[in-house]
Design a protein around this motif. Structure first.
Motif, PDB file in Angstrom:
ATOM      1  N   GLU A 138     -52.743   4.343 -21.400  1.00  0.00           N
ATOM      2  CA  GLU A 138     -52.346   5.333 -22.382  1.00  0.00           C
ATOM      3  C   GLU A 138     -53.584   5.862 -23.123  1.00  0.00           C
ATOM      4  O   GLU A 138     -53.753   7.059 -23.299  1.00  0.00           O
ATOM      5  N   ARG A 139     -54.483   4.919 -23.472  1.00  0.00           N
ATOM      6  CA  ARG A 139     -55.667   5.286 -24.253  1.00  0.00           C
ATOM      7  C   ARG A 139     -56.582   6.257 -23.501  1.00  0.00           C
ATOM      8  O   ARG A 139     -57.168   7.151 -24.116  1.00  0.00           O
ATOM      9  N   VAL A 140     -56.720   6.079 -22.198  1.00  0.00           N
ATOM     10  CA  VAL A 140     -57.623   6.955 -21.453  1.00  0.00           C
ATOM     11  C   VAL A 140     -56.947   8.274 -21.076  1.00  0.00           C
ATOM     12  O   VAL A 140     -57.545   9.105 -20.393  1.00  0.00           O
ATOM     13  N   GLY A 141     -55.698   8.451 -21.504  1.00  0.00           N
ATOM     14  CA  GLY A 141     -55.086   9.769 -21.381  1.00  0.00           C
ATOM     15  C   GLY A 141     -54.419  10.065 -20.059  1.00  0.00           C
ATOM     16  O   GLY A 141     -54.430  11.205 -19.603  1.00  0.00           O
ATOM     17  N   ILE A 142     -53.827   9.053 -19.430  1.00  0.00           N
ATOM     18  CA  ILE A 142     -53.051   9.301 -18.205  1.00  0.00           C
ATOM     19  C   ILE A 142     -51.610   9.603 -18.634  1.00  0.00           C
ATOM     20  O   ILE A 142     -51.033   8.847 -19.412  1.00  0.00           O
ATOM     21  N   PRO A 143     -51.023  10.702 -18.144  1.00  0.00           N
ATOM     22  CA  PRO A 143     -49.642  10.990 -18.522  1.00  0.00           C
ATOM     23  C   PRO A 143     -48.674   9.954 -17.936  1.00  0.00           C
ATOM     24  O   PRO A 143     -48.951   9.375 -16.881  1.00  0.00           O
ATOM     25  N   PRO A 145     -47.715   6.686 -18.831  1.00  0.00           N
ATOM     26  CA  PRO A 145     -48.435   5.439 -18.533  1.00  0.00           C
ATOM     27  C   PRO A 145     -47.587   4.396 -17.808  1.00  0.00           C
ATOM     28  O   PRO A 145     -48.076   3.732 -16.900  1.00  0.00           O
ATOM     29  N   GLN A 160     -58.567  11.649 -13.093  1.00  0.00           N
ATOM     30  CA  GLN A 160     -57.671  10.570 -13.529  1.00  0.00           C
ATOM     31  C   GLN A 160     -58.113   9.234 -12.974  1.00  0.00           C
ATOM     32  O   GLN A 160     -58.071   8.215 -13.660  1.00  0.00           O
ATOM     33  N   ARG A 163     -60.799   7.890 -15.024  1.00  0.00           N
ATOM     34  CA  ARG A 163     -60.245   7.355 -16.265  1.00  0.00           C
ATOM     35  C   ARG A 163     -59.653   5.973 -16.033  1.00  0.00           C
ATOM     36  O   ARG A 163     -59.790   5.068 -16.857  1.00  0.00           O
ATOM     37  N   ASP A 193     -64.855  16.089 -20.036  1.00  0.00           N
ATOM     38  CA  ASP A 193     -63.788  15.258 -20.605  1.00  0.00           C
ATOM     39  C   ASP A 193     -64.098  13.775 -20.463  1.00  0.00           C
ATOM     40  O   ASP A 193     -63.918  12.996 -21.398  1.00  0.00           O
ATOM     41  N   LEU A 197     -64.707  11.066 -23.375  1.00  0.00           N
ATOM     42  CA  LEU A 197     -63.878   9.856 -23.461  1.00  0.00           C
ATOM     43  C   LEU A 197     -64.760   8.619 -23.605  1.00  0.00           C
ATOM     44  O   LEU A 197     -64.510   7.745 -24.445  1.00  0.00           O
ATOM     45  N   GLU A 200     -66.072   8.451 -27.163  1.00  0.00           N
ATOM     46  CA  GLU A 200     -65.044   7.996 -28.108  1.00  0.00           C
ATOM     47  C   GLU A 200     -64.842   6.490 -28.017  1.00  0.00           C
ATOM     48  O   GLU A 200     -64.781   5.786 -29.024  1.00  0.00           O
TER      49      GLU A 200
END
Lengths: 549, 304
Positions: A138-143, A145, A160, A163, A193, A197, A200
């Motif tokens: 979820e944190r790495v931004g995968i739709p 999860p 992805q 990520r 991106d 990431l 961050e």
């Protein structure tokens, strides 16, 4: 007490190969602190990845051999530690991600398990390991999860996957993350991106980040300090700004000079006649529309760049024009004749005028043919071009033209470097005296300095022989230096086309703007500006999303 | 997956039909059964009657049409030799062969995968060298020779095992051991090669960077990837065994389908020849489907 979180001292590694002993790195030293990002910058063969492999205990011995040095992690010398001690550190306190996430993820296991495994390998209970994996996905931004946990690597896009690799590396909250060319295989927008990431996550966890790269832009964008490697030695180190403005070592200067995107932009000549007219070109694969009605013209002696992200349909255009694949609809007129309706036999004659240079010369040159055979094969197929008696002289001429030596004719492709192989591929294309050469990512796989040489060579051929080019690339600075006009593609459509100056200085379409903003510049100051602009854009999008809600 | 199975079934059906046609006509080339089954001094009239009873006087095409019509009702005809339905005779023998093949291949698969994986992990070290030599010997040893030497040593000299026949568990040991050797050597080599490739792959590097232990790296990460080529060869070798291990079955007097086929050819027992070929062909077809399913289970990329 240790001075640094991680310190490599005087490390030397060599490999015993059939060709003799290769000294991969020679007495290199560097250090990394908590919360810091260190870049190791170098071209292929510079040994930039070797120290990382030594840290992770990934060097097979034999053939590898560590002949001197220390790797101090929290004051402990890793090279003196037992295999089991090092295994316990890997993934837990020091993690690593790699260049090509598709091949570095196991194809036959779901990604959720693969991420959880990092925790499982270090004794974390199953439920806890899976919970951490889900959090990180979820944190790495995968739709979606939860659904993603059960999917396999091939079901994700390249960005992805990277990520997911990052998630896998961070499960145990390591002190150090080593990223070996983490964005090289990715599109520019995705690259930006992924780098942000990483930044961050570094701010959140305070980990030290080691970024191994060949790309000056990545150093300018992401690093606090960098070391420059050449031939297994560190030739220079400093801050990105210091290196950019005050490079001392000639090699660093050469690298900076080779960085594309600095030259004069070309102006297309007006009033030339189009030699290639493409209208309404379409192609679908199954239900996927790769090309949706593409129109463009190419003029004699002109260089047209086609840019766009992967999957935008750039290479499909090339394959359809050359009839390597058949178009679904549309027309391609070459000097007034429709290419798409020609018979196989007529096409054979036409191919002579239309040549192609591919991305990977290692794969596009037959390894069992000598350079002489590779180049002269063109005349075997088209016997009217040149009488056989003149073949040896002409092969020698062509080799000289592309900057190789005539005595190279009896060598085989594997005896050349990547850049030299691409020159052979160009000589092969030139053998047919074509009017158009289509370069499909022809310089993408090459090191920056080699890339600059090949581009210079192509430019020279263009000016001297009047050859037109279709130059397919994802690398915008190269396009800026080389092309006359640019065609920007997105999802099978041409979103914008115009002169190089117009596209690079006043792009109309948001997509083109985004593409340009995502590009990485070797100048840290330019890069800082772009970063600010990107963040502003992201904030604006975020605010808009809030308003909509 | 379903459409793939459908296509498979259709193409297998076509090849089965071609096989029947070929075997039907070729087996008639072996000669006249009447010459074999009747006494040497039988009169031409007796021979004619024999052929008449078994429908061998009709033109070949008529015989073939009749055979196919019967086959459509799953009637495989009677055995000339045993005067019983040919299918019963074949199935009795096939059960023996099936067990022999299953037990042998199960042992071979387990042994070859374990030994091959460990050898691959220790490439170039003594264990690997030893395994390679062993497999080379195994893959190249002629089975009739091994069978006879085995009988001489273990049955004749030592008296530990029976020489031939069936009845007890002991009767199975020598045939299985002899059949084991060649596929073991071959599959061991394939496992070793596939594992070496898989161990050198990028995802193994990732696993090591994650701190995964050696054992799961071999048996979890690489083995499943390396199994794909291995399964193909296992299927190939199992097919050879299902076809009947003719030599081994004959030497050990083992009543399997291989021995039955040889016997029925020598005896011109056409219906049994055809029935045994069809039964083994269908068995091999089923096994190929199982392999396809195994492929899909192992590799998610094939499932899509």
């Amino acid at each position: 007490m240790a001075d640094h979180l991680l310190e490599v001292r005087n490390l030397s590694v060599r490999f015993h190969t059939t060709g003799g002993v290769v000294n991969a790195v020679n007495g290199i030293s560097w250090h990394l602190d908590r919360g810091e990002t260190l870049g190791i910058l170098g071209e292929s063969g510079s040994g930039k990845s070797v120290s990382a492999a030594a840290i992770m205990n990934l060097i097979d011995r034999p053939p590898g051999e560590i002949t001197s040095g220390q790797i101090l992690f929290d004051g402990q010398d890793l090279l003196q530690a037992s295999e089991e001690e090092r295994r316990r550190l890997n993934g837990k306190r020091i993690s690593m991600i790699f260049q090509d996430p598709l091949s570095h993820l196991n194809p036959v296991y779901p990604v959720g398990w693969q991420i959880a495994e990092t925790a499982l390998a270090h004794g974390v209970a199953k439920a806890e390991a899976y919970a951490r994996a889900l959090d990180l996905i979820e944190r790495v931004g995968i739709p979606d999860p939860k659904g993603a946990m059960r999917k396999y690597p091939h079901q994700f896009s390249g960005g992805q996957r990277q990520r997911l690799m990052i998630a896998m590396a961070l499960v145990q909250k390591p002190d150090i993350l080593i990223a070996d060319e983490p964005t090289t295989a990715l599109d520019v927008t995705v690259q930006a991106d992924v780098l942000s990431l990483l930044e961050e996550l570094q701010e959140e966890t305070g980990m030290g980040l080691l970024l191994i790269t060949h790309d000056l832009g990545v150093v300018a964008e992401a690093c606090d300090r960098a070391v420059v490697m050449e031939g297994g030695r560190i030739v220079e180190s400093g801050t990105p700004r210091g290196l950019y403005h005050n490079a001392q070592h000639p090699y660093t200067r050469k690298l900076l000079a080779a960085a594309p995107g600095r030259g004069e932009m070309r102006e297309p000549e007006s009033g030339r006649t189009p030699i290639l007219q493409v209208r309404g070109l379409r192609k679908s694969y199954g239900g996927f529309e790769a090309l949706k009605a593409v129109d463009f013209d190419l003029h004699a002696g002109e260089t047209l760049a086609i840019v766009g992200e992967s999957g935008s349909g750039k290479s499909t255009i090339a394959r359809l024009i050359l009839r390597l694949e058949e178009a679904d609809a549309g027309s391609v007129k070459w000097k007034g004749e429709d290419v798409l309706t020609k018979s196989r036999r007529q096409m054979g004659g036409l191919r002579r005028q239309l040549q192609m240079v591919f991305q990977d010369p290692t794969q596009s040159l037959n390894p069992h043919m000598s350079v002489y055979d590779i180049i002269s094969e063109a005349w075997v197929i088209h016997p009217d071009i040149l009488p056989k008696a003149q073949w040896p002289t002409r092969v020698a001429e062509l080799l000289e033209q592309v900057g190789l030596k005539p005595e190279h004719t009896q060598r085989y492709p594997h005896q050349f470097s990547g850049g030299q192989r691409q020159r052979i591929a160009i000589a092969r294309a030139l053998a047919l005296e074509p009017d158009l050469i289509i370069c499909d990512e022809a310089v993408s796989a090459l090191d920056v300095s080699i890339q600059a040489q090949v581009i210079a060579l192509l430019g020279e051929l263009r000016d001297r022989l009047g050859i037109a080019f279709i130059f397919i690339a994802h690398d915008l600075p190269v396009v800026r230096d080389f092309a006359d006009r640019v065609l920007v593609m997105q999802r099978g459509r041409v979103v914008e086309q115009g002169s190089v100056r117009q596209i690079f200085e006043s792009p109309h379409e948001p997509y083109t703007q985004r593409l340009l903003a995502a590009g990485l510049d070797a100048d840290p100051d330019v890069q800082a500006e772009r970063r600010a602009a990107r963040r502003q854009l992201a904030r604006a999008i975020g605010q808009m999303a809030d308003i909509v809600q | 997956m379903k459409s793939m199975l459908g296509k498979r079934a259709l193409s297998s059906f076509v090849s089965l039909f071609v096989l029947i046609v070929l075997v039907f006509f070729l087996s008639r080339l072996t000669g006249d059964p009447a010459a074999l089954y009747l006494p040497v001094d039988a009169s031409e009239e007796m021979r004619h009657n024999f052929r008449e009873i078994h429908g061998l006087n009709d033109p070949l095409m008529v015989q073939f049409g009749r055979y196919m019509a019967d086959l459509a009702r799953l009637d495989f005809g009677d055995s000339l030799r045993k005067a019983r339905p040919a299918l019963d005779v074949v199935l009795e023998a096939f059960i023996w062969t099936l067990w022999l093949a299953l037990v042998t291949m199960a042992l071979v698969a387990v042994a070859a995968i374990v030994v091959g994986s460990i050898a691959a992990f220790h490439v170039g070290r003594p264990f690997d060298r030893f395994a390679s030599v062993l497999s080379l010997i195994g893959a190249s040893a002629p089975d009739f020779w091994v069978a006879i030497v085995g009988i001489v040593i273990f049955a004749v000299n030592l008296g530990w095992l029976p020489t031939s026949g069936t009845g007890t568990v002991w009767h199975w040991i020598l045939p299985i051991a002899v059949l084991f050797i060649r596929p073991f050597g071959l599959i061991l080599q394939v496992v070793r090669g596939a594992m070496i490739t898989a161990l050198g792959s990028a995802y193994v590097k990732t696993a090591r960077a994650k701190g995964v232990r050696n054992r799961p790296i071999i048996f979890v990460h690489t083995l499943r990837n390396a199994m794909l080529p291995v399964i193909t060869v296992i299927g190939d070798q199992a097919a050879a065994l299902l076809n009947g291990a003719v030599v081994v079955e004959t030497i050990f007097g083992f009543p399997g389908v291989g021995k039955l086929m040889i016997d029925s050819i020598l005896q011109r027992d056409f219906n049994v020849i055809l029935a045994s070929i069809m039964v083994t062909a269908i068995a091999i077809f089923i096994m190929n489907i199982l392999i396809d399913i195994a492929y899909a289970l192992l590799d998610p990329r094939i499932r899509a």
